[in-house]
Design a protein around this motif. Structure first.
Motif, short mmCIF file in Angstrom:
data_model
loop_
_atom_site.label_atom_id
_atom_site.label_comp_id
_atom_site.label_asym_id
_atom_site.label_seq_id
_atom_site.Cartn_x
_atom_site.Cartn_y
_atom_site.Cartn_z
N LEU A 1 0.82 -1.21 0.00
CA LEU A 1 0.00 0.00 0.00
C LEU A 1 0.86 1.26 0.00
N LEU A 2 1.95 1.25 0.76
CA LEU A 2 2.82 2.42 0.83
C LEU A 2 3.62 2.62 -0.45
N LYS A 3 3.79 1.56 -1.23
CA LYS A 3 4.54 1.66 -2.49
C LYS A 3 3.67 2.18 -3.63
N LEU A 4 2.36 2.20 -3.44
CA LEU A 4 1.47 2.69 -4.50
C LEU A 4 1.77 4.15 -4.82
N PRO A 5 1.68 4.55 -6.09
CA PRO A 5 1.94 5.95 -6.46
C PRO A 5 1.05 6.94 -5.72
N VAL A 6 -0.17 6.53 -5.38
CA VAL A 6 -1.10 7.42 -4.70
C VAL A 6 -0.68 7.67 -3.26
N GLY B 1 8.16 3.71 15.08
CA GLY B 1 8.28 5.13 14.79
C GLY B 1 9.58 5.55 14.15
N LEU B 2 10.50 4.61 13.91
CA LEU B 2 11.74 4.95 13.21
C LEU B 2 11.43 5.20 11.73
N THR B 3 11.97 6.28 11.19
CA THR B 3 11.71 6.63 9.79
C THR B 3 13.01 6.94 9.08
N LEU B 4 13.02 6.68 7.78
CA LEU B 4 14.19 6.96 6.95
C LEU B 4 14.17 8.37 6.40
N PHE B 5 12.99 8.99 6.42
CA PHE B 5 12.85 10.33 5.85
C PHE B 5 11.65 11.02 6.50
N ASP B 6 11.45 12.27 6.15
CA ASP B 6 10.36 13.06 6.71
C ASP B 6 9.02 12.53 6.20
N VAL B 7 8.15 12.10 7.10
CA VAL B 7 6.87 11.49 6.70
C VAL B 7 5.97 12.44 5.93
N PRO B 8 5.64 13.65 6.44
CA PRO B 8 4.72 14.52 5.68
C PRO B 8 5.28 14.99 4.35
N ALA B 9 6.62 15.05 4.22
CA ALA B 9 7.23 15.48 2.96
C ALA B 9 7.32 14.35 1.95
N THR B 10 7.07 13.11 2.39
CA THR B 10 7.21 11.94 1.50
C THR B 10 5.87 11.32 1.15
N PHE C 1 21.85 -3.50 4.44
CA PHE C 1 21.97 -4.56 5.45
C PHE C 1 21.57 -4.05 6.83
N GLY C 2 21.98 -2.81 7.15
CA GLY C 2 21.63 -2.23 8.44
C GLY C 2 20.13 -2.05 8.60
N GLN C 3 19.45 -1.63 7.53
CA GLN C 3 17.99 -1.48 7.58
C GLN C 3 17.32 -2.83 7.83
N ILE C 4 17.83 -3.87 7.19
CA ILE C 4 17.25 -5.21 7.38
C ILE C 4 17.42 -5.67 8.83
N ASP D 1 12.37 0.85 1.21
CA ASP D 1 11.88 1.96 2.03
C ASP D 1 10.45 1.70 2.49
N ALA D 2 9.62 1.22 1.57
CA ALA D 2 8.22 0.92 1.92
C ALA D 2 8.14 -0.18 2.96
N LEU D 3 9.01 -1.19 2.82
CA LEU D 3 9.02 -2.29 3.80
C LEU D 3 9.46 -1.78 5.17
N PHE D 4 10.48 -0.93 5.19
CA PHE D 4 10.98 -0.40 6.46
C PHE D 4 9.90 0.43 7.16
N LEU D 5 9.24 1.33 6.43
CA LEU D 5 8.20 2.16 7.03
C LEU D 5 7.00 1.33 7.48
N SER D 6 6.64 0.32 6.68
CA SER D 6 5.53 -0.55 7.06
C SER D 6 5.87 -1.34 8.33
N THR D 7 7.10 -1.83 8.41
CA THR D 7 7.54 -2.54 9.62
C THR D 7 7.52 -1.62 10.83
N SER D 8 8.02 -0.41 10.65
CA SER D 8 8.06 0.55 11.75
C SER D 8 6.66 0.91 12.24
#
Length: 450
Positions: A39-44, A67-76, A409-412, A54-61
């Motif tokens: 769902l997070l990988k969808l263009p919408v 709550g760990l994020t790789l980037f700014d949530v509202p900007a992404t 590897f670190g993200q995994i 990135d989508a897998l990391f955010l979905s896992t979080s």
């Protein structure tokens, strides 16, 4: 044709599939994470492209309410993507199995013994009786508390952002706070509200209520007198007060002169910042100042709080506060030369003590393994890596800058630690091992320790 299939199955001598609640619960969480990733990988869902990792990391979080994020949530993420995150937080916080049982009850379907066993495992209930009632309490508490939290936050967010966005921000942060996720739609988390009483009190109340556990909330509403509460509720409430008050005072005393944290604030802002930072790190990733500016002593204290976490049957990770208190009581009992561990005139069973020691031992082993792997793969300071690992394990979500610098590897590794922290040490251990009852008693042996 059917006869031919039966003959093949008979020759294979297939054994019935063993019902394994921990494995199924782990599988349900993994399925939620994969659905969220798609769902997070969808263009919408995004305003700029993100990778599958990135989508897998955010979905896992989000699903593990870390709550760990790789980037700014509202900007992404677009509004749709943010709503997906909010739903993942809600389902992950309350539990996939809890939602399944809730919809079964709404449809008037009967709950089987196996489903009740699953709920018992998911909620950490001591018995199978009353599990469905506990699920009903769980949903009632969650939605009512989140609505009340959103109501109070709206007094601050609506004047700042208007009715539409203000209400949406209130609901998002109320859900994120109660479920201990720590996801924020503001830059710098809640730094812009460092001295705001409404935001500070509302979020800390949401974090505390979500962290003490649903069984304690149910016990409080049904009993309403401390002396008549169950032992678990008494220990949880007393432990929460002690650790919160101690952490707030310690943060204030340690950081009062630090220009990178409290030292840059004045008056009541300094007190509110210490208050918030003393409560939030145990379970939620909200912060009202940059945690990277904390001194080493405050960082160590914060890591201890994240490692301990909140209560059993709550939305948080960590070893759990009651586990920590049982081990502390066991150590005190040993030092006083007594045989039995006693809390509030109640003897703690030996099996409970062994379980607590096992939880801490497995947790320390996992944290050490993840720390070792990240020290091999990442070119980052040791304290940053250690903080990141413990934050992921405690599903706290605080970061001092390592998240965005992690390699693939670190993200995994961090995703695995987040999953482990949410599922729990014993649940994951029991999902891959077979429990057996052995009636053989061997002679005592002597081993010197210490």
């Amino acid at each position: 044709m059917l006869l031919w299939i039966r003959k093949i199955l008979a020759r294979l001598d297939l054994k019935p599939v063993t019902f394994n609640p921990p494995l199924l619960l782990s599988g349900l969480l993994a399925a939620l994470i994969l659905i969220g990733m798609v769902l997070l990988k969808l263009p919408v869902s995004t305003v700029r492209p993100i990778s599958w990792l990135d989508a897998l990391f955010l979905s896992t979080s989000a699903s593990t309410v870390t709550g760990l994020t790789l980037f700014d949530v509202p900007a992404t993420f677009s509004l749709f993507g943010q709503i997906v995150l909010m739903v993942l937080i809600q389902v992950g916080g309350i539990g996939v199995m809890s939602f399944a049982v809730f919809f079964f009850v709404l449809m008037g379907k009967k709950i089987s013994i196996r489903q009740r066993q699953l709920m018992q495992e998911a909620l950490g209930s001591p018995s199978i009786g009353g599990v469905i009632r506990l699920v009903s309490w769980l949903f009632t508490f969650s939605f009512v508390i989140e609505l009340v939290g959103a109501f109070f936050l709206a007094f601050r967010f609506i004047p700042d952002y208007g009715w539409g966005r203000g209400i949406y921000y209130s609901i998002f942060h109320s859900i994120s706070g109660f479920n201990q996720a720590g996801f924020s739609l503001f830059p710098g988390s809640m730094a812009q509200y460092v001295g705001d009483p409404i935001v500070n009190l509302t979020l800390t109340m949401l974090i505390t209520l979500g962290g003490i556990g649903f069984t304690v909330l149910a016990d409080l509403l049904s009993t309403r007198r401390f002396r008549k509460l169950q032992l678990h509720s008494q220990v949880m409430l007393v432990g929460t007060v002690i650790i919160n008050v101690g952490a707030v005072l310690a943060i204030f005393l340690i950081e009062a002169g630090n220009p990178r944290t409290l030292g840059a604030l004045s008056g009541w802002d300094k007190a509110w910042a210490a208050f918030f930072q003393g409560i939030a790190p145990r379970t939620a990733g909200f912060s009202t100042f940059d945690p990277a500016g904390l001194s080493q002593a405050a960082l160590l204290l914060t890591m201890l709080m994240m490692f301990i976490g909140a209560g059993s049957t709550s939305t948080s990770g960590g070893i759990k506060l009651t586990t920590f208190m049982i081990v502390v009581a066991e150590v005190a009992t040993f030092l006083r030369g007594r045989r039995e561990v006693v809390l509030n005139k109640r003897t703690i069973k030996h099996q409970v003590i062994v379980r607590a020691v096992s939880i801490i031992s497995i947790s320390v082993a996992v944290v050490f393994l993840a720390l070792f792997l990240l020290c091999l793969s990442e070119d980052l300071p040791f304290m940053m890596i250690l903080f990141e690992v413990i934050s992921a394990f405690g599903t706290a979500g605080l970061s001092i800058g390592a998240t965005s610098e992690l390699s693939v590897f670190g993200q995994i590794v961090i995703m695995c630690v987040m999953f482990f922290g949410k599922v729990g040490p014993l649940t994951l251990a029991f999902s891959v091992t077979r429990r057996s009852k052995v009636d053989i008693r061997y002679p005592d042996g002597e081993i010197y320790t210490g």
